[in-house]
Motif scaffolding. Structure first.
Motif, PDB file in Angstrom:
ATOM      1  N   ILE A 163       0.855  -1.185   0.000  1.00 55.82           N
ATOM      2  CA  ILE A 163       0.000   0.000   0.000  1.00 55.82           C
ATOM      3  C   ILE A 163       0.893   1.237   0.000  1.00 55.82           C
ATOM      4  CG2 ILE A 163      -1.968   1.115   1.120  1.00 55.82           C
ATOM      5  CD1 ILE A 163      -2.229  -1.549   2.767  1.00 55.82           C
ATOM      6  N   HIS A 164       0.686   2.109  -0.973  1.00 57.73           N
ATOM      7  CA  HIS A 164       1.562   3.287  -1.093  1.00 57.73           C
ATOM      8  C   HIS A 164       1.075   4.442  -0.220  1.00 57.73           C
ATOM      9  CE1 HIS A 164      -1.219   5.737  -3.539  1.00 57.73           C
ATOM     10  NE2 HIS A 164      -1.525   4.622  -4.187  1.00 57.73           N
ATOM     11  N   GLY A 165       1.879   5.491  -0.163  1.00 56.74           N
ATOM     12  CA  GLY A 165       1.571   6.655   0.651  1.00 56.74           C
ATOM     13  C   GLY A 165       0.935   7.791  -0.129  1.00 56.74           C
ATOM     14  N   TRP A 166       0.789   8.910   0.547  1.00 61.60           N
ATOM     15  CA  TRP A 166       0.107  10.084   0.009  1.00 61.60           C
ATOM     16  C   TRP A 166       0.863  10.672  -1.186  1.00 61.60           C
ATOM     17  CZ3 TRP A 166       0.996  15.680   0.993  1.00 61.60           C
ATOM     18  CH2 TRP A 166      -0.084  16.474   0.587  1.00 61.60           C
ATOM     19  N   SER A 188       2.216   6.273  -5.681  1.00 62.55           N
ATOM     20  CA  SER A 188       1.494   5.233  -6.422  1.00 62.55           C
ATOM     21  C   SER A 188       2.157   3.888  -6.154  1.00 62.55           C
ATOM     22  CB  SER A 188       1.503   5.540  -7.927  1.00 62.55           C
ATOM     23  OG  SER A 188       2.820   5.402  -8.452  1.00 62.55           O
ATOM     24  N   ARG A 189       1.601   2.858  -6.749  1.00 62.25           N
ATOM     25  CA  ARG A 189       2.113   1.508  -6.531  1.00 62.25           C
ATOM     26  C   ARG A 189       3.527   1.327  -7.076  1.00 62.25           C
ATOM     27  NH1 ARG A 189      -0.818   1.447 -11.213  1.00 62.25           N
ATOM     28  NH2 ARG A 189      -0.050   0.098 -12.915  1.00 62.25           N
ATOM     29  N   ALA A 190       3.967   2.226  -7.956  1.00 60.11           N
ATOM     30  CA  ALA A 190       5.251   2.060  -8.649  1.00 60.11           C
ATOM     31  C   ALA A 190       6.429   1.935  -7.690  1.00 60.11           C
ATOM     32  CB  ALA A 190       5.479   3.235  -9.602  1.00 60.11           C
ATOM     33  N   TYR A 191       6.364   2.629  -6.537  1.00 63.28           N
ATOM     34  CA  TYR A 191       7.521   2.682  -5.642  1.00 63.28           C
ATOM     35  C   TYR A 191       7.807   1.349  -4.953  1.00 63.28           C
ATOM     36  CZ  TYR A 191       6.481   7.531  -6.498  1.00 63.28           C
ATOM     37  OH  TYR A 191       6.217   8.714  -7.139  1.00 63.28           O
ATOM     38  N   PHE A 226      -5.526   8.127  -6.704  1.00 68.06           N
ATOM     39  CA  PHE A 226      -4.089   8.268  -6.939  1.00 68.06           C
ATOM     40  C   PHE A 226      -3.638   7.304  -8.040  1.00 68.06           C
ATOM     41  CE2 PHE A 226      -4.911   9.515  -2.569  1.00 68.06           C
ATOM     42  CZ  PHE A 226      -4.253  10.731  -2.479  1.00 68.06           C
ATOM     43  N   GLY A 227      -2.508   7.625  -8.642  1.00 64.17           N
ATOM     44  CA  GLY A 227      -1.986   6.751  -9.686  1.00 64.17           C
ATOM     45  C   GLY A 227      -3.024   6.498 -10.764  1.00 64.17           C
TER      46      GLY A 227
END
Length: 341
Positions: A28-31, A34-37, A59-60
């Motif tokens: 789960i990504h942050g503010w 996106s999922r890319a990280y 987002f994303g």
């Protein structure tokens, strides 16, 4: 990329191939991310664990009118670091654009009654509801949640909602539980300005992506991540960006988080960056202390040296090493329990 409807909003996700380990790691990504990280971490973990990453609502790629058009190979120009569809949408979205990237629709001059739509919630609990529906839709019943920053709070709330489905939580650069009025007011004001003052043409300016490689990290990250941060920042849905900021930082919401942690029966771990200026280690330790694994000496907390607020990108190998150690500590026992049940 796959897309599934979750409570009326398209959610973009990626899932790796099944493995012999009967759990799924959910990232789960942050503010404003996106999922890319999570991809560098997932690449190393995928041989041993099925990994699911997705974009939070707003987002994303989890936005109406956008989830089916981004990252299409035929749309991308080799000379551009951004998907062409994303740049077109960002550049063409002026002050009169519809939030979330919806195309303008011509309507007749005849007045028509439109039923008011309820405002979607943006608290961590609201996003945990989205995640619950996503896991149900994808038939995932045995998961460990790994959340970054705001994503860590969402993971904790989701574990509280789904004690049978969620077997454990690992929070990365995520903590809290202490409300300091003046600091939070400054943070909320700065965050709102960050969302409002983001002209779409920023994606076309040289060197802006380079500036993004220095934000909130101990050392500059690769420029490709700077470009990713720029695109995610500019293209996030305004309502979701501001809503997630404001709804997650109220005094009541901040004080609820330790209560959630204290009642979780699942194992909960925290990975902090020693140089994180967004979520300082003291706040991570504070939240972790409400869980039974803390035991007065922080046994459920790992601090990464020379690391800022993007641990999964700054210290990928070290994050993977700690994730593997944590999972190895619990997954075997949980798998035996699942078989026994």
């Amino acid at each position: 990329m796959n897309v599934v409807d979750v409570l009326g909003t398209p959610h973009a996700y990626e899932r790796t191939a099944p493995t012999q380990t009967p759990i799924t790691l959910v990232f789960i990504h942050g503010w404003l991310l996106s999922r890319a990280y999570w991809q560098p971490v997932i690449q190393q973990l995928a041989p041993d664990y099925t990994c699911l990453s997705y974009d939070l609502r707003g987002f994303g790629d989890s936005q109406r009118g956008r989830a089916t058009m981004r990252y299409q190979p035929s749309d991308a120009s080799p000379a551009s670091p951004y998907p062409a569809s994303t740049l077109r949408q960002s550049a063409n979205s002026g002050s009169g654009s519809v939030p979330g990237g919806l195309a303008a629709v011509t309507v007749s001059s005849q007045p028509r009654a439109i039923a008011p739509q309820p405002r979607p919630g943006y608290t961590p609990s609201d996003y945990a509801c989205d995640l619950e529906q996503l896991l149900e839709t994808l038939d995932i019943s045995n998961a460990w949640l790994i959340g970054h920053s705001l994503g860590g709070s969402i993971a904790l709330w989701a574990a509280d909602r789904m004690p049978d489905r969620v077997k454990g939580v690992i929070c990365v650069n995520s903590g809290g539980g202490i409300y300091l009025k003046e600091e939070f007011e400054r943070f909320r004001t700065a965050g709102q300005q960050l969302v409002k003052l983001r002209p779409r043409w920023l994606c076309h300016l040289p060197l802006v992506d380079l500036m993004m490689t220095y934000m909130n990290v101990a050392h500059p990250i690769d420029r490709a991540w700077g470009r990713q941060r720029l695109v995610d920042w500019v293209s996030a849905d305004p309502a979701a960006a501001i809503g997630a900021l404001l709804d997650s930082t109220t005094e009541a919401e901040v004080h609820r988080l330790p209560q959630v942690v204290s009642r979780l029966s699942q194992p909960v771990y925290f990975i902090a960056g020693q140089n994180d200026t967004v979520m300082e280690p003291q706040y991570v330790l504070h939240l972790a202390s409400f869980h039974r694994l803390f035991q007065q000496c922080g046994q459920n907390v790992v601090q990464l040296p020379d690391c800022g607020h993007l641990a999964m990108v700054e210290q990928t190998d070290l994050v993977v090493e700690h994730l593997q150690a944590i999972l190895a500590r619990h997954v075997a026992d949980q798998s035996l329990q699942t078989i026994a049940d």
